[in-house]
Design a protein around this motif. Structure first.
Motif, PDB file in Angstrom:
ATOM      1  N   TYR A  11       0.834  -1.192   0.000  1.00 26.97           N
ATOM      2  CA  TYR A  11       0.000   0.000   0.000  1.00 26.97           C
ATOM      3  C   TYR A  11       0.871   1.245   0.000  1.00 26.97           C
ATOM      4  O   TYR A  11       1.884   1.291   0.678  1.00 26.97           O
ATOM      5  CB  TYR A  11      -0.887   0.012   1.245  1.00 26.97           C
ATOM      6  N   VAL A  12       0.487   2.232  -0.772  1.00 26.68           N
ATOM      7  CA  VAL A  12       1.183   3.514  -0.758  1.00 26.68           C
ATOM      8  C   VAL A  12       0.152   4.629  -0.659  1.00 26.68           C
ATOM      9  O   VAL A  12      -0.849   4.636  -1.358  1.00 26.68           O
ATOM     10  CB  VAL A  12       2.079   3.701  -2.009  1.00 26.68           C
ATOM     11  N   ARG A  13       0.387   5.540   0.265  1.00 20.03           N
ATOM     12  CA  ARG A  13      -0.520   6.669   0.470  1.00 20.03           C
ATOM     13  C   ARG A  13       0.121   7.922  -0.115  1.00 20.03           C
ATOM     14  O   ARG A  13       1.296   8.180   0.085  1.00 20.03           O
ATOM     15  CB  ARG A  13      -0.779   6.864   1.969  1.00 20.03           C
ATOM     16  N   HIS A  14      -0.654   8.705  -0.845  1.00 14.40           N
ATOM     17  CA  HIS A  14      -0.130   9.936  -1.437  1.00 14.40           C
ATOM     18  C   HIS A  14      -0.494  11.105  -0.542  1.00 14.40           C
ATOM     19  O   HIS A  14      -1.650  11.289  -0.179  1.00 14.40           O
ATOM     20  CB  HIS A  14      -0.722  10.147  -2.830  1.00 14.40           C
ATOM     21  N   ASP A  36      10.213   0.866  -0.472  1.00 14.31           N
ATOM     22  CA  ASP A  36      10.355   0.323   0.882  1.00 14.31           C
ATOM     23  C   ASP A  36       9.006   0.000   1.486  1.00 14.31           C
ATOM     24  O   ASP A  36       8.055   0.775   1.356  1.00 14.31           O
ATOM     25  CB  ASP A  36      11.084   1.310   1.793  1.00 14.31           C
ATOM     26  N   SER A  37       8.937  -1.117   2.170  1.00 15.94           N
ATOM     27  CA  SER A  37       7.731  -1.561   2.848  1.00 15.94           C
ATOM     28  C   SER A  37       7.956  -1.564   4.350  1.00 15.94           C
ATOM     29  O   SER A  37       9.052  -1.863   4.819  1.00 15.94           O
ATOM     30  CB  SER A  37       7.363  -2.970   2.378  1.00 15.94           C
ATOM     31  N   ALA A  38       6.909  -1.271   5.107  1.00 17.42           N
ATOM     32  CA  ALA A  38       7.005  -1.263   6.567  1.00 17.42           C
ATOM     33  C   ALA A  38       7.247  -2.647   7.142  1.00 17.42           C
ATOM     34  O   ALA A  38       7.655  -2.785   8.282  1.00 17.42           O
ATOM     35  CB  ALA A  38       5.727  -0.679   7.164  1.00 17.42           C
ATOM     36  N   ASN A  39       6.991  -3.699   6.383  1.00 21.11           N
ATOM     37  CA  ASN A  39       7.144  -5.058   6.888  1.00 21.11           C
ATOM     38  C   ASN A  39       8.497  -5.665   6.551  1.00 21.11           C
ATOM     39  O   ASN A  39       8.640  -6.881   6.481  1.00 21.11           O
ATOM     40  CB  ASN A  39       6.029  -5.952   6.342  1.00 21.11           C
ATOM     41  N   GLY A  40       9.496  -4.821   6.317  1.00 13.03           N
ATOM     42  CA  GLY A  40      10.822  -5.336   6.056  1.00 13.03           C
ATOM     43  C   GLY A  40      11.049  -5.804   4.643  1.00 13.03           C
ATOM     44  O   GLY A  40      11.872  -6.686   4.394  1.00 13.03           O
ATOM     45  N   ARG A  41      10.332  -5.241   3.696  1.00 11.00           N
ATOM     46  CA  ARG A  41      10.470  -5.617   2.289  1.00 11.00           C
ATOM     47  C   ARG A  41      11.000  -4.434   1.493  1.00 11.00           C
ATOM     48  O   ARG A  41      10.537  -3.310   1.651  1.00 11.00           O
ATOM     49  CB  ARG A  41       9.123  -6.066   1.740  1.00 11.00           C
ATOM     50  N   SER A  42      11.989  -4.699   0.629  1.00 11.34           N
ATOM     51  CA  SER A  42      12.550  -3.663  -0.237  1.00 11.34           C
ATOM     52  C   SER A  42      12.470  -4.112  -1.690  1.00 11.34           C
ATOM     53  O   SER A  42      12.707  -5.282  -1.994  1.00 11.34           O
ATOM     54  CB  SER A  42      14.009  -3.380   0.123  1.00 11.34           C
ATOM     55  N   TYR A  43      12.161  -3.165  -2.568  1.00 14.52           N
ATOM     56  CA  TYR A  43      12.097  -3.439  -4.002  1.00 14.52           C
ATOM     57  C   TYR A  43      13.365  -2.910  -4.663  1.00 14.52           C
ATOM     58  O   TYR A  43      13.768  -1.768  -4.422  1.00 14.52           O
ATOM     59  CB  TYR A  43      10.887  -2.739  -4.623  1.00 14.52           C
ATOM     60  N   LEU A  44      13.986  -3.732  -5.498  1.00 15.38           N
ATOM     61  CA  LEU A  44      15.126  -3.268  -6.253  1.00 15.38           C
ATOM     62  C   LEU A  44      14.667  -2.273  -7.308  1.00 15.38           C
ATOM     63  O   LEU A  44      13.683  -2.502  -8.015  1.00 15.38           O
ATOM     64  CB  LEU A  44      15.840  -4.433  -6.936  1.00 15.38           C
ATOM     65  N   ARG A  45      15.383  -1.163  -7.394  1.00 16.02           N
ATOM     66  CA  ARG A  45      15.026  -0.093  -8.322  1.00 16.02           C
ATOM     67  C   ARG A  45      14.908  -0.619  -9.760  1.00 16.02           C
ATOM     68  O   ARG A  45      13.965  -0.289 -10.477  1.00 16.02           O
ATOM     69  CB  ARG A  45      16.063   1.026  -8.242  1.00 16.02           C
ATOM     70  N   THR A 155      -0.011   3.169   8.072  1.00 13.74           N
ATOM     71  CA  THR A 155       0.704   3.967   7.073  1.00 13.74           C
ATOM     72  C   THR A 155       2.133   4.233   7.497  1.00 13.74           C
ATOM     73  O   THR A 155       2.450   4.319   8.679  1.00 13.74           O
ATOM     74  CB  THR A 155       0.011   5.331   6.861  1.00 13.74           C
ATOM     75  N   VAL A 156       3.001   4.360   6.493  1.00 12.80           N
ATOM     76  CA  VAL A 156       4.368   4.795   6.710  1.00 12.80           C
ATOM     77  C   VAL A 156       4.666   5.817   5.634  1.00 12.80           C
ATOM     78  O   VAL A 156       3.772   6.313   4.969  1.00 12.80           O
ATOM     79  CB  VAL A 156       5.355   3.611   6.658  1.00 12.80           C
ATOM     80  N   SER A 157       5.949   6.118   5.419  1.00 13.05           N
ATOM     81  CA  SER A 157       6.283   7.140   4.441  1.00 13.05           C
ATOM     82  C   SER A 157       6.026   6.686   3.016  1.00 13.05           C
ATOM     83  O   SER A 157       5.915   7.509   2.122  1.00 13.05           O
ATOM     84  CB  SER A 157       7.757   7.537   4.585  1.00 13.05           C
ATOM     85  N   GLY A 158       5.937   5.404   2.774  1.00 17.08           N
ATOM     86  CA  GLY A 158       5.691   4.975   1.406  1.00 17.08           C
ATOM     87  C   GLY A 158       4.723   3.833   1.324  1.00 17.08           C
ATOM     88  O   GLY A 158       3.625   3.969   0.816  1.00 17.08           O
ATOM     89  N   LEU A 159       5.070   2.672   1.840  1.00 15.73           N
ATOM     90  CA  LEU A 159       4.291   1.470   1.649  1.00 15.73           C
ATOM     91  C   LEU A 159       3.928   0.835   2.974  1.00 15.73           C
ATOM     92  O   LEU A 159       4.547   1.042   3.982  1.00 15.73           O
ATOM     93  CB  LEU A 159       5.127   0.449   0.851  1.00 15.73           C
ATOM     94  N   HIS A 160       2.918  -0.035   2.913  1.00 10.23           N
ATOM     95  CA  HIS A 160       2.676  -0.904   4.053  1.00 10.23           C
ATOM     96  C   HIS A 160       1.932  -2.125   3.574  1.00 10.23           C
ATOM     97  O   HIS A 160       1.457  -2.209   2.470  1.00 10.23           O
ATOM     98  CB  HIS A 160       1.889  -0.192   5.157  1.00 10.23           C
TER      99      HIS A 160
END
Length: 205
Positions: A11-14, A36-45, A155-160
């Motif tokens: 999830y991403v909030r604008h 970046d995800s709040a649950n410890g997940r990162s996406y490679l650019r 919510t976080v700064s980007g995803l959750h």
């Protein structure tokens, strides 16, 4: 060893200003995915960049399905994505095109105009993942099933992903993260760290 294929619900909030055209039912520049995800997940650019085309024209529904493999009802289908592009930070942004006759469209356009934090987009996708330093790394996004418009999750700064524990960062990492988006706040944090009021290595939500 084969990389596992993982179901990805992010999830991403604008929170910034959006360009809303009520006549055409188009909201320009909505945030679709961050890195970046709040649950410890990162996406490679590079993985996100390669997957951008999978989101072009992708259908948008209201809310996630209540259970796995549930068929999408016509009443949940509210629009689609257009002009998907890679954002400056490596995430994805697009124009959200809404069906003007849908009973929820007017409320969504009003929220986008007046308070875009009320709702956001969540993708329903699958991709290949690995683990590094305690984080799940999404190396590729292989299939995008849908993008859903959802409200009131954590919510976080980007995803959750659902009601997750807020992501923790060191003060030093938070300063780096905020330098471009909130420079005044980053400067104040840096000054407090330099003055010894807080440690740069202290953890913060």
């Amino acid at each position: 060893m084969d990389q596992p294929v993982t179901q990805l619900l992010e999830y991403v909030r604008h929170s910034g200003a959006l360009n809303v055209n009520a006549d055409t039912g188009v909201i320009e520049g909505v945030r679709v995915l961050g890195l970046d995800s709040a649950n410890g997940r990162s996406y490679l650019r590079e993985g996100v960049a390669r997957a951008a085309g999978l989101y072009e024209g992708k259908q948008v529904n209201v809310d996630h399905p209540s259970r796995a493999n549930e068929a999408t009802s016509v009443s949940r289908r509210i629009g689609w994505l257009e002009s998907v592009r890679v954002d400056a930070d490596g995430g994805l942004r697009a124009n959200l095109c809404l069906l003007k006759a849908h009973p929820m469209t007017a409320s969504i356009l009003e929220a986008a105009s007046r308070r875009p934090q009320l709702m956001g987009l969540s993708h329903n996708a699958t991709g290949k993942t690995s683990r590094k330093d305690g984080r799940e790394i999404v190396e590729s996004i292989d299939t995008v099933h849908s993008v859903d418009l959802v409200a009131d999750p954590a919510t976080v700064s980007g995803l959750h992903e659902g009601k997750a524990t807020p992501m923790k960062l060191t003060v030093k990492a938070l300063i780096e993260r905020l330098k471009s988006r909130r420079p005044g706040y980053a400067r104040a944090l840096r000054e407090m760290a330099e003055a010894g009021i807080m440690s740069p290595d202290a953890m913060t939500d």
